[in-house]
Design a protein around this motif. Sequence first.
Motif, PDB file in Angstrom:
ATOM      1  N   VAL A 138       0.839  -1.205   0.000  1.00 45.77           N
ATOM      2  CA  VAL A 138       0.000   0.000   0.000  1.00 45.77           C
ATOM      3  C   VAL A 138       0.871   1.251   0.000  1.00 45.77           C
ATOM      4  O   VAL A 138       0.580   2.217  -0.708  1.00 45.77           O
ATOM      5  CB  VAL A 138      -0.976  -0.019   1.200  1.00 45.77           C
ATOM      6  CG1 VAL A 138      -1.692   1.309   1.352  1.00 45.77           C
ATOM      7  CG2 VAL A 138      -1.981  -1.153   1.045  1.00 45.77           C
ATOM      8  N   LYS A 139       1.947   1.240   0.772  1.00 50.43           N
ATOM      9  CA  LYS A 139       2.853   2.396   0.787  1.00 50.43           C
ATOM     10  C   LYS A 139       3.495   2.592  -0.580  1.00 50.43           C
ATOM     11  O   LYS A 139       3.632   3.717  -1.058  1.00 50.43           O
ATOM     12  CB  LYS A 139       3.916   2.216   1.849  1.00 50.43           C
ATOM     13  CG  LYS A 139       3.410   2.409   3.254  1.00 50.43           C
ATOM     14  CD  LYS A 139       4.526   2.245   4.257  1.00 50.43           C
ATOM     15  CE  LYS A 139       4.003   2.431   5.680  1.00 50.43           C
ATOM     16  NZ  LYS A 139       5.071   2.257   6.681  1.00 50.43           N
ATOM     17  N   ARG A 166       3.085   5.888  -3.027  1.00 47.01           N
ATOM     18  CA  ARG A 166       4.206   6.665  -3.582  1.00 47.01           C
ATOM     19  C   ARG A 166       4.105   6.755  -5.098  1.00 47.01           C
ATOM     20  O   ARG A 166       4.414   7.792  -5.690  1.00 47.01           O
ATOM     21  CB  ARG A 166       5.532   6.035  -3.180  1.00 47.01           C
ATOM     22  CG  ARG A 166       5.971   6.434  -1.787  1.00 47.01           C
ATOM     23  CD  ARG A 166       7.359   5.985  -1.506  1.00 47.01           C
ATOM     24  NE  ARG A 166       7.318   4.518  -1.318  1.00 47.01           N
ATOM     25  CZ  ARG A 166       8.373   3.713  -1.355  1.00 47.01           C
ATOM     26  NH1 ARG A 166       9.563   4.219  -1.561  1.00 47.01           N
ATOM     27  NH2 ARG A 166       8.239   2.436  -1.173  1.00 47.01           N
ATOM     28  N   MET A 167       3.683   5.653  -5.750  1.00 42.90           N
ATOM     29  CA  MET A 167       3.565   5.657  -7.204  1.00 42.90           C
ATOM     30  C   MET A 167       2.480   6.616  -7.659  1.00 42.90           C
ATOM     31  O   MET A 167       2.633   7.304  -8.679  1.00 42.90           O
ATOM     32  CB  MET A 167       3.284   4.245  -7.709  1.00 42.90           C
ATOM     33  CG  MET A 167       4.460   3.314  -7.601  1.00 42.90           C
ATOM     34  SD  MET A 167       4.065   1.617  -8.053  1.00 42.90           S
ATOM     35  CE  MET A 167       3.637   1.776  -9.754  1.00 42.90           C
ATOM     36  N   VAL A 168       1.380   6.692  -6.930  1.00 41.77           N
ATOM     37  CA  VAL A 168       0.292   7.583  -7.305  1.00 41.77           C
ATOM     38  C   VAL A 168       0.728   9.038  -7.145  1.00 41.77           C
ATOM     39  O   VAL A 168       0.371   9.895  -7.954  1.00 41.77           O
ATOM     40  CB  VAL A 168      -0.969   7.274  -6.443  1.00 41.77           C
ATOM     41  CG1 VAL A 168      -2.023   8.364  -6.574  1.00 41.77           C
ATOM     42  CG2 VAL A 168      -1.551   5.933  -6.811  1.00 41.77           C
ATOM     43  N   ARG A 169       1.531   9.313  -6.114  1.00 38.29           N
ATOM     44  CA  ARG A 169       2.015  10.689  -5.894  1.00 38.29           C
ATOM     45  C   ARG A 169       3.053  11.107  -6.928  1.00 38.29           C
ATOM     46  O   ARG A 169       3.357  12.274  -7.075  1.00 38.29           O
ATOM     47  CB  ARG A 169       2.591  10.828  -4.499  1.00 38.29           C
ATOM     48  CG  ARG A 169       1.490  11.019  -3.460  1.00 38.29           C
ATOM     49  CD  ARG A 169       2.078  11.303  -2.119  1.00 38.29           C
ATOM     50  NE  ARG A 169       2.267  10.006  -1.469  1.00 38.29           N
ATOM     51  CZ  ARG A 169       3.188   9.737  -0.564  1.00 38.29           C
ATOM     52  NH1 ARG A 169       4.030  10.658  -0.197  1.00 38.29           N
ATOM     53  NH2 ARG A 169       3.280   8.550  -0.024  1.00 38.29           N
ATOM     54  N   GLY A 170       3.636  10.151  -7.604  1.00 37.45           N
ATOM     55  CA  GLY A 170       4.576  10.499  -8.661  1.00 37.45           C
ATOM     56  C   GLY A 170       6.010  10.166  -8.369  1.00 37.45           C
ATOM     57  O   GLY A 170       6.877  10.314  -9.229  1.00 37.45           O
TER      58      GLY A 170
END
Length: 71
Positions: A60-61, A65-69
Amino acid sequence: MSAASSRPAAAKARRPRLRVHLPWWALALPVISFVVLLILVASPAEARAASAPQGLVALVKLLARMVRGGV
């Protein structure tokens, strides 16, 4: 001539009486369910939060992080 009702008295007397017989569990199961839920709500001190497996937390972490870029 005044009539109290349009049906004759004999028609009212011939109506069968409705008798409903419930099995014992038809009353017992809702009562037991209510008592169990009441106990669960009344004693929240014994409730524990479910912990997620460590692998799931890391995943999930990583996804966050991937979604935030940034990976």
